[in-house]
Design a protein around this motif. Sequence first.
Motif, short mmCIF file in Angstrom:
data_model
loop_
_atom_site.label_atom_id
_atom_site.label_comp_id
_atom_site.label_asym_id
_atom_site.label_seq_id
_atom_site.Cartn_x
_atom_site.Cartn_y
_atom_site.Cartn_z
N THR A 268 0.82 -1.22 0.00
CA THR A 268 0.00 0.00 0.00
C THR A 268 0.85 1.25 0.00
O THR A 268 0.64 2.17 -0.82
N ALA A 269 1.80 1.36 0.93
CA ALA A 269 2.62 2.57 1.02
C ALA A 269 3.44 2.77 -0.25
O ALA A 269 3.57 3.90 -0.75
N LYS A 270 4.00 1.70 -0.78
CA LYS A 270 4.78 1.77 -2.02
C LYS A 270 3.92 2.29 -3.16
O LYS A 270 4.37 3.15 -3.95
N MET A 271 2.69 1.83 -3.26
CA MET A 271 1.83 2.26 -4.35
C MET A 271 1.46 3.74 -4.22
O MET A 271 1.46 4.48 -5.22
N PHE A 272 1.15 4.19 -3.02
CA PHE A 272 0.88 5.61 -2.83
C PHE A 272 2.06 6.46 -3.29
O PHE A 272 1.90 7.42 -4.03
N ALA A 273 3.26 6.10 -2.83
CA ALA A 273 4.44 6.88 -3.17
C ALA A 273 4.69 6.90 -4.67
O ALA A 273 4.98 7.96 -5.26
N GLU A 274 4.56 5.75 -5.32
CA GLU A 274 4.85 5.67 -6.76
C GLU A 274 3.78 6.34 -7.60
O GLU A 274 4.05 6.76 -8.73
N LEU A 275 2.57 6.46 -7.06
CA LEU A 275 1.50 7.16 -7.77
C LEU A 275 1.42 8.63 -7.40
O LEU A 275 0.47 9.32 -7.77
N GLY A 276 2.40 9.10 -6.63
CA GLY A 276 2.55 10.53 -6.43
C GLY A 276 1.98 11.11 -5.17
O GLY A 276 1.91 12.35 -5.05
N THR A 277 1.61 10.28 -4.19
CA THR A 277 1.06 10.79 -2.94
C THR A 277 1.81 10.20 -1.76
O THR A 277 1.91 8.97 -1.67
N PRO A 278 2.35 11.03 -0.86
CA PRO A 278 3.01 10.47 0.32
C PRO A 278 2.05 9.58 1.10
O PRO A 278 0.90 9.97 1.36
N PRO A 279 2.47 8.38 1.47
CA PRO A 279 1.55 7.47 2.18
C PRO A 279 1.23 7.96 3.58
O PRO A 279 2.13 8.32 4.35
N SER A 280 -0.04 7.97 3.91
CA SER A 280 -0.49 8.38 5.24
C SER A 280 -1.93 7.94 5.41
O SER A 280 -2.61 7.60 4.43
N ALA A 281 -2.39 7.96 6.65
CA ALA A 281 -3.80 7.66 6.90
C ALA A 281 -4.68 8.68 6.19
O ALA A 281 -5.74 8.33 5.65
N ALA A 282 -4.25 9.93 6.15
CA ALA A 282 -5.03 10.97 5.48
C ALA A 282 -5.13 10.70 3.99
O ALA A 282 -6.17 10.96 3.36
N ALA A 283 -4.06 10.17 3.39
CA ALA A 283 -4.08 9.88 1.95
C ALA A 283 -5.09 8.79 1.63
O ALA A 283 -5.77 8.84 0.59
N VAL A 284 -5.23 7.80 2.51
CA VAL A 284 -6.22 6.75 2.30
C VAL A 284 -7.63 7.33 2.36
O VAL A 284 -8.47 7.05 1.51
N ALA A 285 -7.89 8.17 3.36
CA ALA A 285 -9.22 8.79 3.49
C ALA A 285 -9.54 9.62 2.27
O ALA A 285 -10.67 9.60 1.75
N ALA A 286 -8.55 10.37 1.78
CA ALA A 286 -8.78 11.21 0.59
C ALA A 286 -9.07 10.35 -0.63
O ALA A 286 -9.83 10.75 -1.52
N ARG A 287 -8.47 9.18 -0.68
CA ARG A 287 -8.68 8.28 -1.83
C ARG A 287 -10.15 7.87 -1.92
O ARG A 287 -10.71 7.74 -3.01
#
Length: 306
Positions: A236-255
């Motif tokens: 999960t964290a790797k995919m967020f980073a490679e798709l341009g978003t720093p991995p975080s709980a907030a990034a998941v909620a925004a998704r």
Amino acid sequence: MIVALSGGIGGAKLALGLSQVLPPSDLLIVANTGDDFEHLGLTICPDIDTLSYTLAGLDNPVLGWGRHDESWGFMDTLGALGGPDWFRLGDRDLAVHVLRTHRLRGRETLSSITDDVRQRMGIGPRILPMSDDPVRTRILGDAGWIDFQDWFVRQRAAPVVRAVEFAGAAAARPQPEVLAALRAGPRAVAICPSNPFISIEPILAVPGMRDAILASGAPVIAVSPIIAGQAVKGPTAKMFAELGTPPSAAAVAARYGDLLTGYVMEEGDDATGIAPRVFRAATLMRTLDDKVALARAVLAAADALR
């Protein structure tokens, strides 16, 4: 009724916790089938099987997948003969895939087969695929499109992720009993702590599924699979980073965007910018007590939002 959307390992842990605190008739688990693929002539459904083994008490806590009472004669022989042994199929696990494939070729639906296997394993809550139509997750890497299991298992999720697609989703139909449960007005829709890109978004990509969740009027509560910027398990964290978003709980909620009305996240994590109402809990599930405690936290959040 709680309708829980789930992928494999992380989602199955919360599903198990929910199964311990709810009557079987009050829990419906919707399994991602985007990970499904055809291998050695067999239809493999990794997330359905992980959920089934976990709720039946047959899961392998060491490997995190497959059964705990497994033997490997088939794979050892296959490898010795030069066959493709990169996707490990234990002897007992193999029986499930053979049976499923045989019955699918007899024109049974994936739903009916999954439900029959569920009952024979002594599992109370329903487990249903998101659709009886095939949907296949694919990953775009620098060398082109890759089938999900090739990327995830054979290549160990090493290729950089440039995009994700769900082949067949546009023509797929939501599982009818899932839609009926949503129309009946469930107590809540719980999004388990699974990878949003490859476990939950395939479910939401089935036409009509997201709209049915929104129209249900139920609180929709996700549990973050990210703690302190790291995935509990998986890419999960790797995919967020490679798709341009720093991995975080907030990034998941925004998704998940406006789908959510509530969000359960680790007690110490930063909640800045999270739109849905935040509920704090211990989200790392090492023991059965952890799973039950998190399930109770999700239910408490649901009731607070109703």
